[in-house]
Design a protein around this motif. Structure first.
Motif, short mmCIF file in Angstrom:
data_model
loop_
_atom_site.label_atom_id
_atom_site.label_comp_id
_atom_site.label_asym_id
_atom_site.label_seq_id
_atom_site.Cartn_x
_atom_site.Cartn_y
_atom_site.Cartn_z
N GLN A 153 0.81 -1.20 0.05
CA GLN A 153 0.09 0.07 -0.13
C GLN A 153 1.03 1.04 0.12
O GLN A 153 0.41 2.31 -0.65
CB GLN A 153 -0.88 0.07 1.41
N ASP B 235 -1.42 4.70 -1.19
CA ASP B 235 -2.65 4.65 -0.80
C ASP B 235 -2.67 4.69 0.92
O ASP B 235 -3.59 5.41 1.32
CB ASP B 235 -3.50 3.31 -1.27
N ARG C 107 -3.60 7.59 5.77
CA ARG C 107 -4.56 7.10 4.33
C ARG C 107 -5.17 8.21 3.79
O ARG C 107 -5.64 9.09 4.08
CB ARG C 107 -5.70 6.25 5.25
#
Length: 181
Positions: free
Chosen positions: A50, A55, A76
């Motif tokens: 991620q 992200d 995030r």
């Protein structure tokens, strides 16, 4: 703060295991996804993926003086490619009240604004979480609103009111990010 590596899995698992009941209400996904050491290894591999995708940016919080793992902080993106994000963090119970969360939040906000070119960071916490509210305020975040979700955030029990804090890159109080402890 350090980005996770698979070698961090034992410490990551142990902290979650020791604090599971306390962290479950606010971090149900994390606590339910990491029940074993292999789960922790897998979760860290997901974090790494991620991070590369841009992200989610997860970091372990480590004591400088002893190199002990004391918690987690994660940024995030709220929408792919957009300069808006939300931060979440937790500490093991032994590390609370020592300034680690404030130092980590300031460091992550500097990283978000300088390196990731974020414009805004939101932080949500339960109205009953006085410690997290103080961390947000000491880090320059401003209370934006309070709301009560339609359904409980963790899917269990009655919905609890949530405070939302925000820090924008150009806020006058963003200067607090560059002050050292």
């Amino acid at each position: 703060m350090l980005p996770y590596t698979v070698e961090h899995a034992p410490a990551f698992y142990e902290l979650l295991h020791q604090n599971r009941a306390r962290l479950l209400p606010d971090f149900p996904d994390r606590t339910s996804a990491v029940l074993t050491l292999p789960d922790a290894q897998h979760r860290i591999k997901v974090f790494i993926s991620q991070h590369k995708a841009g992200d989610l940016y997860s970091f372990g919080i480590w004591r400088k003086e002893s190199d002990d793992y004391v918690g987690d902080i994660t940024l995030r993106r709220l929408a792919r490619g957009k300069p808006y994000s939300e931060v979440g963090y937790y500490l093991g119970d032994q590390a609370e009240g020592k300034g680690y969360a404030t130092e980590a939040l300031k460091g992550l906000a500097r990283y978000a604004f300088q390196d990731l070119r974020m414009e805004c960071i939101n932080l949500r916490c339960a109205v009953t979480n006085d410690k997290s509210q103080r961390v947000a305020e000491r880090s320059g975040f401003t209370h934006l609103k309070t709301y009560t979700p339609v359904a409980p955030e963790n899917g269990i029990g009655t919905p609890q009111p949530i405070h939302v804090y925000r820090l924008k890159k150009d806020d006058a109080n963003a200067h607090l990010l560059w002050k050292r402890f």
